[in-house]
Design a protein around this motif. Structure first.
Motif, short mmCIF file in Angstrom:
data_model
loop_
_atom_site.label_atom_id
_atom_site.label_comp_id
_atom_site.label_asym_id
_atom_site.label_seq_id
_atom_site.Cartn_x
_atom_site.Cartn_y
_atom_site.Cartn_z
N GLU A 1 -23.86 33.19 -22.21
CA GLU A 1 -23.03 34.38 -22.43
C GLU A 1 -23.82 35.67 -22.28
N PHE A 2 -25.16 35.59 -22.36
CA PHE A 2 -25.97 36.79 -22.24
C PHE A 2 -26.39 37.09 -20.81
N PHE A 3 -26.19 36.15 -19.89
CA PHE A 3 -26.74 36.26 -18.55
C PHE A 3 -25.69 36.61 -17.51
N GLU A 4 -26.13 37.35 -16.51
CA GLU A 4 -25.35 37.57 -15.29
C GLU A 4 -25.85 36.57 -14.27
N GLY A 5 -25.08 35.57 -13.97
CA GLY A 5 -25.51 34.53 -13.05
C GLY A 5 -26.38 33.50 -13.74
N THR A 6 -26.96 32.62 -12.95
CA THR A 6 -27.76 31.52 -13.47
C THR A 6 -29.24 31.91 -13.49
N PRO A 7 -29.94 31.71 -14.62
CA PRO A 7 -31.38 32.00 -14.65
C PRO A 7 -32.12 31.15 -13.61
N THR A 8 -33.19 31.70 -13.07
CA THR A 8 -34.00 30.98 -12.08
C THR A 8 -35.34 30.60 -12.70
N GLN A 9 -35.99 29.62 -12.12
CA GLN A 9 -37.31 29.22 -12.61
C GLN A 9 -38.16 28.74 -11.45
#
Length: 325
Positions: A93-101
C-alpha cells in the motif's frame, strides 16, 4: 575493476539492493515499515548489515535499501523466507508499482566522500550475447573512466536461481558528475551500440557519505548517521591526526631534506590509515549514543553529542596552540 576481472567475484559476500518508489505522503509510513523489515532481516543467520538511503534530487519518491549477508545461501534464505513475503505484502500500500531488487555476489562496501553517488544499473542481456555484452561493458567502463569525477566500477554477473540480470555499479564524486556522464553524448552512443546485446536496462542512484568509516560492527543500525554528524566526527579525528603528523613526521622529513610534495603524500597515507583502522572505530564507539540513528532519537541527545564534539574541538585547539608556541 575491469568487467572480466569481476566475472568470478568472491562467494563469501552477498548483497541485495532493493528500490521502491513510495507513494506521495507515505514516507513516514514507509520508514516504519522498512524498520520492521530491517528488524526481521537481523534475525536471519549471516546478516551483516542494512543501509537505507532516502531519495536523491530528481528521484523524490525512490528509496533504496541495501542488505548485506555473509554468503549467497544465507541471503537467498532471507529473500525466500515467508516472513519477508508477509512484510512485502503488507508494504504494497505504500509503493507505486512493484519494488525491484538486484543481487550482487562478491564485492565490498566502498569508502566514499560526502557527496559520492553510486549508480546501480541492471541489464537484461539477450540470450547468447553474453560475451559480446562483456566486451561492450568493458569498452563502456574504459570510456567512463575518462569522465570527470569517476571513482570506480564493478560488474556483477547473474546469480543462478536468484536473478537473471547483469548489474553494473559505478561511483562518482558528485551527483552533478554522475548526471553529466549519464546524459553525455559518449554514453548515448554506447547505449545505441549496446542495444544489440541487451533488451533493457534500469538505472538507480544511491547517495552515501563516508560509508566506510561509519559501518557499525554489530549490524543493529538502519543507516549511516546524518551527513552533518559524519562531517563533525571526521573533523574531530582528522584535525589532531594532521596536527600530530605535522609536528612529528612533517618535521623529521623536512630535516631529512625530503621534498614537500613527497612529505605531503606520506602524511596523507599515514592520516588516512590512522583514521580508517584506529581513530574512526574508537570515535564511533565513544559517540555511538549520538551517531547511531536508532539511539539518537531525542533532540537533547543530538545537542549533547554536538556539544561534546565542539568541546573536543576547543580542547584540541588549546593543546596544539600551546604545543606550537
Amino acid at each position: 575493476m575491469s568487467p572480466r576481472a569481476s566475472r568470478e567475484p568472491p562467494a563469501e559476500n552477498a548483497t541485495v539492493v532493493t528500490s521502491q518508489r513510495v507513494c506521495a505522503g507515505r514516507a513516514d509510513d514507509y520508514q516504519r515499515w522498512q524498520h520492521r523489515m530491517n528488524e526481521a532481516a537481523r534475525e536471519f543467520d549471516g546478516f551483516e548489515g542494512v543501509e537505507v538511503y532516502p531519495p536523491v534530487a530528481g528521484d523524490e519518491n525512490e528509496w533504496v535499501a541495501v542488505f548485506r549477508f555473509a554468503g549467497l545461501d544465507r541471503l537467498t534464505a532471507w529473500l525466500d523466507s515467508g516472513r519477508r513475503r508477509e512484510l512485502l505484502d503488507e508494504g504494497q500500500e505504500f509503493f507505486e508499482g512493484t519494488p525491484t531488487q538486484e543481487v550482487l555476489r562478491g564485492g565490498a562496501p566502498a569508502e566514499q566522500a560526502p557527496e559520492t553517488v553510486t549508480a546501480v544499473i541492471s541489464h537484461e542481456v539477450k540470450s547468447g550475447r553474453e560475451e559480446e555484452f562483456l566486451s561492450w561493458q568493458e569498452k563502456a567502463f574504459k570510456a567512463q573512466a575518462k569522465s570527470p569525477g569517476f571513482m570506480g566500477s564493478e560488474l556483477f554477473k547473474p546469480v543462478e536461481g536468484v536473478q537473471d540480470h547483469w548489474v553494473a555499479v559505478f561511483r562518482y564524486d558528485s551527483r552533478e558528475h554522475l548526471d553529466d556522464w549519464l546524459a553525455s553524448d559518449v554514453r548515448q552512443e554506447l547505449l545505441e551500440e549496446g542495444r544489440a546485446y541487451f533488451a533493457s536496462y534500469d538505472v538507480r542512484k544511491v547517495r552515501s557519505a563516508f560509508s566506510g568509516w561509519f559501518r557499525f560492527g554489530d549490524g543493529k543500525e538502519d543507516s549511516a548517521p546524518p551527513n552533518w554528524k559524519q562531517a563533525m566526527t571526521v573533523l574531530l579525528a582528522l584535525y589532531p591526526t594532521v596536527a600530530v603528523l605535522n609536528l612529528t613526521e612533517g618535521h623529521w622529513l623536512g630535516e631529512l631534506g625530503v621534498p614537500a610534495y613527497i612529505g605531503l603524500f606520506i602524511g596523507n597515507v599515514l592520516s588516512v590509515s590512522a583514521l580508517t583502522w584506529l581513530l574512526m572505530p574508537l570515535v564511533n564507539k565513544a559517540l555511538a549514543f549520538w551517531l547511531v540513528p536508532g539511539r539518537a532519537t531525542d533532540y537533547r541527545v543530538h545537542l549533547a553529542g554536538a556539544a561534546v564534539v565542539v568541546l573536543c574541538y576547543v580542547l584540541f585547539l588549546v593543546i596544539f596552540g600551546l604545543a606550537t608556541h
